[in-house]
Design an enzyme around this catalytic site. Structure first.
Site, PDB file in Angstrom:
ATOM      1  N   LYS A  41       0.846  -1.207   0.000  1.00  0.00           N
ATOM      2  CA  LYS A  41       0.000   0.000   0.000  1.00  0.00           C
ATOM      3  C   LYS A  41       0.878   1.252   0.000  1.00  0.00           C
ATOM      4  O   LYS A  41       2.091   1.163   0.242  1.00  0.00           O
ATOM      5  CB  LYS A  41      -0.921  -0.028   1.221  1.00  0.00           C
ATOM      6  CG  LYS A  41      -0.174   0.016   2.548  1.00  0.00           C
ATOM      7  CD  LYS A  41      -1.099  -0.271   3.724  1.00  0.00           C
ATOM      8  CE  LYS A  41      -0.363  -0.136   5.038  1.00  0.00           C
ATOM      9  NZ  LYS A  41      -1.181  -0.566   6.179  1.00  0.00           N
ATOM     10  N   TYR A  82      18.050  29.309   9.104  1.00  0.00           N
ATOM     11  CA  TYR A  82      16.839  30.049   9.485  1.00  0.00           C
ATOM     12  C   TYR A  82      16.721  30.146  10.996  1.00  0.00           C
ATOM     13  O   TYR A  82      16.851  29.155  11.711  1.00  0.00           O
ATOM     14  CB  TYR A  82      15.596  29.354   8.929  1.00  0.00           C
ATOM     15  CG  TYR A  82      15.402  29.566   7.443  1.00  0.00           C
ATOM     16  CD1 TYR A  82      15.243  30.844   6.909  1.00  0.00           C
ATOM     17  CD2 TYR A  82      15.379  28.479   6.577  1.00  0.00           C
ATOM     18  CE1 TYR A  82      15.065  31.030   5.540  1.00  0.00           C
ATOM     19  CE2 TYR A  82      15.196  28.660   5.211  1.00  0.00           C
ATOM     20  CZ  TYR A  82      15.046  29.938   4.698  1.00  0.00           C
ATOM     21  OH  TYR A  82      14.875  30.117   3.357  1.00  0.00           O
TER      22      TYR A  82
HETATM   23  C1  LIG Z   1      -0.458  -1.539   6.853  1.00  0.00           C
HETATM   24  C2  LIG Z   1      -1.117  -2.774   7.324  1.00  0.00           C
HETATM   25  C3  LIG Z   1      -0.366  -3.934   7.546  1.00  0.00           C
HETATM   26  C4  LIG Z   1       1.145  -3.976   7.428  1.00  0.00           C
HETATM   27  O1  LIG Z   1       1.741  -3.391   8.551  1.00  0.00           O
HETATM   28  P1  LIG Z   1       3.339  -3.416   8.703  1.00  0.00           P
HETATM   29  O2  LIG Z   1       3.603  -2.878  10.053  1.00  0.00           O
HETATM   30  O3  LIG Z   1       3.866  -2.507   7.655  1.00  0.00           O
HETATM   31  O4  LIG Z   1       3.761  -4.808   8.506  1.00  0.00           O
HETATM   32  C5  LIG Z   1      -1.049  -5.080   7.894  1.00  0.00           C
HETATM   33  N1  LIG Z   1      -2.385  -5.071   8.040  1.00  0.00           N
HETATM   34  C6  LIG Z   1      -3.135  -3.972   7.855  1.00  0.00           C
HETATM   35  C7  LIG Z   1      -4.611  -4.036   8.031  1.00  0.00           C
HETATM   36  C8  LIG Z   1      -2.528  -2.779   7.505  1.00  0.00           C
HETATM   37  O5  LIG Z   1      -3.268  -1.685   7.327  1.00  0.00           O
END
Ligand SMILES: *Cc1c(COP(=O)(O)O)cnc(C)c1O
Length: 362
Positions: free
Chosen positions: A35, A257
């Site tokens: 994702k 800055y």
């Molecule tokens: C993002 C997500 C994961 C993966 O999590 P990680 O910590 O990156 O392994 C797994 N399950 C769900 C429902 C998620 O949203």
């Protein structure tokens, strides 16, 4: 001229990391979570690197599933938020995607789905304590039965939950979530999936049938004080730039800055071509480590949009043009995240369009 700030994505590291997750999780299978544009590493690039070895990809939303199918990937794809609107269901059936189902509204849409396009594989999401998405544990059996009775739904219904702090290996929260999930799903058929990356590391009893791993795939850890490398994973992204200036700055002069950092003596101050306009976190504190030509130096002063300033007293041999590594090879992104008050995922997800992405086999 090519851009100075470059994110190199290490395809060999991605493959190594998936193999390691598989070995750790076995006999559970692995959903490779891609994702958010594969945590900023590039969805198509990562999927291509892992295509031969990944049995299943997981994405947040339908659009990412569409991109994976358009790129020719044929394996299972789970959409972790499921359909967002009624029309998504027919699209998921057409694309052969699987949907997490977490809400009554989605059940109403699903009840209308026809089997003509093929039965949709679903994962019933149970809220075991995260309180974000999912049905209450006490509703699990009833929702499972309703799903099983829907003509457009595949009878092999998966069971899913998500942990809120599995990176705390001795905490009660995860223990409670596992117990609630077990209780809610007792006697129900179907594959089970509980664990994210941190749970793969710290909660071996929760591996069940499928683990869902994102962070570790990219070599990233969210365990306090630990990098992915501490668990045998390799960073999949190295962010690097060049030193563009070295100035001799006098004792008492203030840098950048708002002059937040004052030179304690006459000293060399390096300027590197990266800033928050590239996704380097503006919140990174003075003292954040940076590599110049392989040696560690400290960030000083505010992060600008295009530039950062560095204390070069520990790198007297440094020269304009030297390679500057912000994170990745030799410098865990977790140590930058800690200095910036965030987690590693946030940094790799935050690269902007100005950064040039390249790949190597490392
Ligand atoms: C993002 C997500 C994961 C993966 O999590 P990680 O910590 O990156 O392994 C797994 N399950 C769900 C429902 C998620 O949203």
């Amino acid at each position: 001229m090519s851009r100075t700030t470059v994110a190199t994505i290490h395809l060999g590291a991605l493959r190594h990391n998936l193999a390691r997750i598989k070995a750790m999780a076995a006999p559970a299978k692995v959903m490779a979570v891609v994702k958010a544009d594969a945590y900023g590493h590039g969805l198509e690039r990562v999927a291509r690197a892992l295509d031969a070895e990944a049995e299943c990809f997981a994405v947040a939303a339908l659009g990412d599933g569409l991109r994976l199918r358009a790129a020719g990937h044929r394996q299972r794809i789970v959409v972790l938020s499921g359909p967002d609107q009624p029309g998504d269901i027919a699209e998921m059936q057409r694309l052969g995607l699987e949907a997490a189902i977490h809400h009554e509204a989605q059940l109403a849409w699903l009840a209308e789905a026809s089997a003509r396009r093929g039965r949709l594989r679903v994962w019933l999401k149970i809220d075991s304590g995260m309180h974000r998405l999912g049905f209450a544990p006490e509703c699990a059996a009833e929702v499972h039965a309703r799903l099983a009775g829907m003509p457009g739904v595949d009878p092999g219904i998966g069971l899913l939950t998500h942990f809120s702090e599995s990176e705390v290996f001795d905490g009660d929260a995860t223990r409670v979530q596992i117990a609630r999930f077990d209780e809610a799903t007792r006697g129900l058929d179907g594959p089970r999936s509980l664990s994210n990356s941190a749970a793969v590391l710290g909660w071996p009893g929760a591996r069940a049938d499928w683990v869902r791993s994102g962070g570790l795939l990219y070599g990233l850890s969210v365990v306090e004080g630990k990098s992915g490398a501490d668990f045998g994973f390799r960073p999949a992204m190295t962010l690097a730039t060049r030193l563009v200036a070295i100035n001799r700055t006098a004792k008492g002069e203030r840098i950048g800055y708002n002059g937040t950092w004052t030179c304690p003596e006459d000293m060399p101050v390096g300027v590197a071509a990266v800033g928050y306009g590239d996704g380097y976190p503006r919140s990174a504190a003075a003292g954040t480590p940076v590599l110049v030509g392989g040696g560690r130096v400290s960030l000083i002063g505010r992060i600008s949009m295009d530039l950062i300033t560095l204390d070069l007293r520990t790198a007297p041999q440094a020269q304009v043009g030297d390679r500057v590594t912000l994170w990745g090879d030799g410098l865990p992104v977790e140590s930058i995240a800690a200095q910036a008050g965030t987690i590693s995922y946030d940094l790799t997800c935050g690269m902007t369009r100005r950064v040039l992405f390249v790949e190597d086999e490392g």
